[in-house]
Design a protein around this motif. Structure first.
Motif, PDB file in Angstrom:
ATOM      1  N   LYS A  29     -43.394  41.350 -66.658  1.00  0.00           N
ATOM      2  CA  LYS A  29     -43.205  40.333 -67.692  1.00  0.00           C
ATOM      3  C   LYS A  29     -42.890  38.982 -67.072  1.00  0.00           C
ATOM      4  O   LYS A  29     -43.409  37.941 -67.497  1.00  0.00           O
ATOM      5  CB  LYS A  29     -42.071  40.757 -68.635  1.00  0.00           C
ATOM      6  N   SER A  30     -42.054  39.001 -66.047  1.00  0.00           N
ATOM      7  CA  SER A  30     -41.694  37.774 -65.341  1.00  0.00           C
ATOM      8  C   SER A  30     -42.916  37.138 -64.687  1.00  0.00           C
ATOM      9  O   SER A  30     -43.110  35.920 -64.741  1.00  0.00           O
ATOM     10  CB  SER A  30     -40.629  38.068 -64.285  1.00  0.00           C
ATOM     11  N   ARG A  31     -43.756  37.981 -64.060  1.00  0.00           N
ATOM     12  CA  ARG A  31     -44.970  37.472 -63.422  1.00  0.00           C
ATOM     13  C   ARG A  31     -45.928  36.882 -64.457  1.00  0.00           C
ATOM     14  O   ARG A  31     -46.544  35.837 -64.226  1.00  0.00           O
ATOM     15  CB  ARG A  31     -45.661  38.600 -62.638  1.00  0.00           C
ATOM     16  N   GLU A  32     -46.035  37.552 -65.608  1.00  0.00           N
ATOM     17  CA  GLU A  32     -46.899  37.057 -66.680  1.00  0.00           C
ATOM     18  C   GLU A  32     -46.403  35.712 -67.201  1.00  0.00           C
ATOM     19  O   GLU A  32     -47.202  34.799 -67.456  1.00  0.00           O
ATOM     20  CB  GLU A  32     -46.948  38.078 -67.821  1.00  0.00           C
ATOM     21  N   ASN A  33     -45.094  35.588 -67.369  1.00  0.00           N
ATOM     22  CA  ASN A  33     -44.511  34.339 -67.863  1.00  0.00           C
ATOM     23  C   ASN A  33     -44.759  33.187 -66.894  1.00  0.00           C
ATOM     24  O   ASN A  33     -45.105  32.075 -67.311  1.00  0.00           O
ATOM     25  CB  ASN A  33     -43.005  34.495 -68.096  1.00  0.00           C
ATOM     26  N   LYS A  34     -44.586  33.461 -65.602  1.00  0.00           N
ATOM     27  CA  LYS A  34     -44.804  32.427 -64.594  1.00  0.00           C
ATOM     28  C   LYS A  34     -46.271  32.004 -64.544  1.00  0.00           C
ATOM     29  O   LYS A  34     -46.590  30.822 -64.385  1.00  0.00           O
ATOM     30  CB  LYS A  34     -44.338  32.920 -63.223  1.00  0.00           C
ATOM     31  N   LYS A  35     -47.147  32.981 -64.686  1.00  0.00           N
ATOM     32  CA  LYS A  35     -48.586  32.693 -64.691  1.00  0.00           C
ATOM     33  C   LYS A  35     -48.948  31.836 -65.901  1.00  0.00           C
ATOM     34  O   LYS A  35     -49.738  30.886 -65.805  1.00  0.00           O
ATOM     35  CB  LYS A  35     -49.377  34.004 -64.709  1.00  0.00           C
ATOM     36  N   PHE A  36     -48.373  32.170 -67.047  1.00  0.00           N
ATOM     37  CA  PHE A  36     -48.631  31.413 -68.272  1.00  0.00           C
ATOM     38  C   PHE A  36     -48.097  29.987 -68.159  1.00  0.00           C
ATOM     39  O   PHE A  36     -48.783  29.024 -68.533  1.00  0.00           O
ATOM     40  CB  PHE A  36     -47.988  32.129 -69.467  1.00  0.00           C
ATOM     41  N   ALA A  39     -50.351  27.973 -66.054  1.00  0.00           N
ATOM     42  CA  ALA A  39     -51.565  27.620 -66.793  1.00  0.00           C
ATOM     43  C   ALA A  39     -51.295  26.466 -67.741  1.00  0.00           C
ATOM     44  O   ALA A  39     -52.095  25.523 -67.853  1.00  0.00           O
ATOM     45  CB  ALA A  39     -52.076  28.828 -67.562  1.00  0.00           C
ATOM     46  N   MET A  40     -50.157  26.500 -68.419  1.00  0.00           N
ATOM     47  CA  MET A  40     -49.800  25.423 -69.346  1.00  0.00           C
ATOM     48  C   MET A  40     -49.617  24.100 -68.604  1.00  0.00           C
ATOM     49  O   MET A  40     -50.090  23.049 -69.037  1.00  0.00           O
ATOM     50  CB  MET A  40     -48.508  25.775 -70.086  1.00  0.00           C
ATOM     51  N   ARG A  41     -48.950  24.163 -67.457  1.00  0.00           N
ATOM     52  CA  ARG A  41     -48.688  22.946 -66.670  1.00  0.00           C
ATOM     53  C   ARG A  41     -49.985  22.350 -66.128  1.00  0.00           C
ATOM     54  O   ARG A  41     -50.107  21.135 -65.974  1.00  0.00           O
ATOM     55  CB  ARG A  41     -47.729  23.285 -65.525  1.00  0.00           C
ATOM     56  N   SER A  42     -50.968  23.201 -65.869  1.00  0.00           N
ATOM     57  CA  SER A  42     -52.210  22.740 -65.248  1.00  0.00           C
ATOM     58  C   SER A  42     -53.026  21.821 -66.160  1.00  0.00           C
ATOM     59  O   SER A  42     -53.894  21.092 -65.696  1.00  0.00           O
ATOM     60  CB  SER A  42     -53.076  23.942 -64.836  1.00  0.00           C
ATOM     61  N   PHE A  43     -52.748  21.842 -67.462  1.00  0.00           N
ATOM     62  CA  PHE A  43     -53.488  20.970 -68.375  1.00  0.00           C
ATOM     63  C   PHE A  43     -53.087  19.496 -68.218  1.00  0.00           C
ATOM     64  O   PHE A  43     -53.831  18.608 -68.642  1.00  0.00           O
ATOM     65  CB  PHE A  43     -53.270  21.409 -69.827  1.00  0.00           C
ATOM     66  N   GLU A  44     -51.906  19.252 -67.644  1.00  0.00           N
ATOM     67  CA  GLU A  44     -51.426  17.882 -67.438  1.00  0.00           C
ATOM     68  C   GLU A  44     -51.625  17.056 -68.708  1.00  0.00           C
ATOM     69  O   GLU A  44     -52.241  15.989 -68.710  1.00  0.00           O
ATOM     70  CB  GLU A  44     -52.128  17.241 -66.244  1.00  0.00           C
ATOM     71  N   LEU A  60     -46.863  15.454 -72.498  1.00  0.00           N
ATOM     72  CA  LEU A  60     -46.550  16.627 -73.295  1.00  0.00           C
ATOM     73  C   LEU A  60     -46.160  17.769 -72.369  1.00  0.00           C
ATOM     74  O   LEU A  60     -46.627  17.854 -71.233  1.00  0.00           O
ATOM     75  CB  LEU A  60     -47.749  17.044 -74.148  1.00  0.00           C
ATOM     76  N   TYR A  61     -45.302  18.681 -72.856  1.00  0.00           N
ATOM     77  CA  TYR A  61     -44.760  19.745 -72.018  1.00  0.00           C
ATOM     78  C   TYR A  61     -45.014  21.130 -72.624  1.00  0.00           C
ATOM     79  O   TYR A  61     -44.091  21.799 -73.100  1.00  0.00           O
ATOM     80  CB  TYR A  61     -43.267  19.533 -71.814  1.00  0.00           C
ATOM     81  N   PRO A  62     -46.275  21.595 -72.572  1.00  0.00           N
ATOM     82  CA  PRO A  62     -46.568  22.928 -73.105  1.00  0.00           C
ATOM     83  C   PRO A  62     -45.911  24.044 -72.308  1.00  0.00           C
ATOM     84  O   PRO A  62     -45.747  25.152 -72.822  1.00  0.00           O
ATOM     85  CB  PRO A  62     -48.094  23.012 -73.030  1.00  0.00           C
ATOM     86  N   GLU A  63     -45.538  23.772 -71.062  1.00  0.00           N
ATOM     87  CA  GLU A  63     -44.840  24.788 -70.280  1.00  0.00           C
ATOM     88  C   GLU A  63     -43.429  25.026 -70.802  1.00  0.00           C
ATOM     89  O   GLU A  63     -42.822  26.065 -70.529  1.00  0.00           O
ATOM     90  CB  GLU A  63     -44.797  24.412 -68.795  1.00  0.00           C
ATOM     91  N   ALA A  64     -42.892  24.061 -71.563  1.00  0.00           N
ATOM     92  CA  ALA A  64     -41.550  24.199 -72.126  1.00  0.00           C
ATOM     93  C   ALA A  64     -41.582  24.702 -73.567  1.00  0.00           C
ATOM     94  O   ALA A  64     -40.734  25.494 -73.976  1.00  0.00           O
ATOM     95  CB  ALA A  64     -40.816  22.852 -72.076  1.00  0.00           C
TER      96      ALA A  64
END
Length: 214
Positions: A29-36, A39-44, A60-64
């Protein structure tokens, strides 16, 4: 006696397997969350709120706050905000807009749960966040702070922050009933962003109550 030891050993083995399984599930679950989050941060992602007083640019901060940012993007892409007013102004406090009715009561027809993180707070001015009428009632209305307002931490979901001092300058010229002309969403491969939220988008599309003709 030997039988009792065998039973105890079996029970112990089951417990150990259960613990190991739980730990592995937690690690996955932790690995999945970090991967997600990556991915969110990569949209910049960025948003430009075009107003009758000028443009205000935000990170915008989709990672948050992934689902709340997705909702903001969904509404912007559907032109929900176009023509809506900034209906509430608190001098040196905040400016609020995004209400489909214009008196502070308008919604999209659905609500989102809050998303909080420790690293994104109201310690600075220029924070973009969703207004609400209590916990987990985020919809379309948002506000932008003009000064630090730490009393709002963990009460309102932050989705972005102004990019420059010039953006804050435009923000401070806004007055009640100034309008949002359009909200432009920018980023890398931005057209793929909402693909991460198929179930949510489907629900929003089915429930969305668009503003009356303006």
């Amino acid at each position: 006696m030997k039988k009792k030891i065998t039973i105890l050993a079996g029970i112990l083995m089951i417990l150990l397997v259960g613990i190991a399984g739980a730990e592995e599930k937690k690690a996955n679950k932790s690995r999945e969350n970090k991967k997600f989050e990556k991915a969110m941060r990569s949209f910049e992602m960025e948003a430009v709120i075009m107003t009758t007083k000028g443009n205000i640019s935000f990170y915008l901060y989709p990672e948050a706050a992934p689902k709340n940012v997705a909702n903001f993007v969904f509404l912007a892409k559907n032109n929900f905000y176009n023509g809506l007013t900034f209906h509430r102004i608190i001098p040196n406090g905040l400016i609020q807009g995004g209400d489909s009715v214009g008196d502070g009561t308008g919604t999209t027809g659905y609500y989102l749960k809050d998303e909080f993180t420790d690293w994104l707070t109201f310690a600075h001015e220029g924070m973009l966040a969703f207004a609400n009428s209590g916990p987990d009632t985020n919809s379309s209305q948002f506000f932008i702070t003009m000064s630090p307002m730490t009393n709002l931490n963990k009460k309102h979901t932050i989705i972005g922050g102004t990019k420059t001092r010039e953006d804050l300058g435009v923000l401070r010229t806004l007055r009640q009933d100034d309008k949002i002309l359009n909200i432009d969403i920018k980023g890398k491969k931005i057209d793929k962003f909402l693909d991460y939220f198929p179930e949510e988008v489907s629900e929003w599309e089915s429930k969305l109550v668009k503003p009356a003709k303006r």
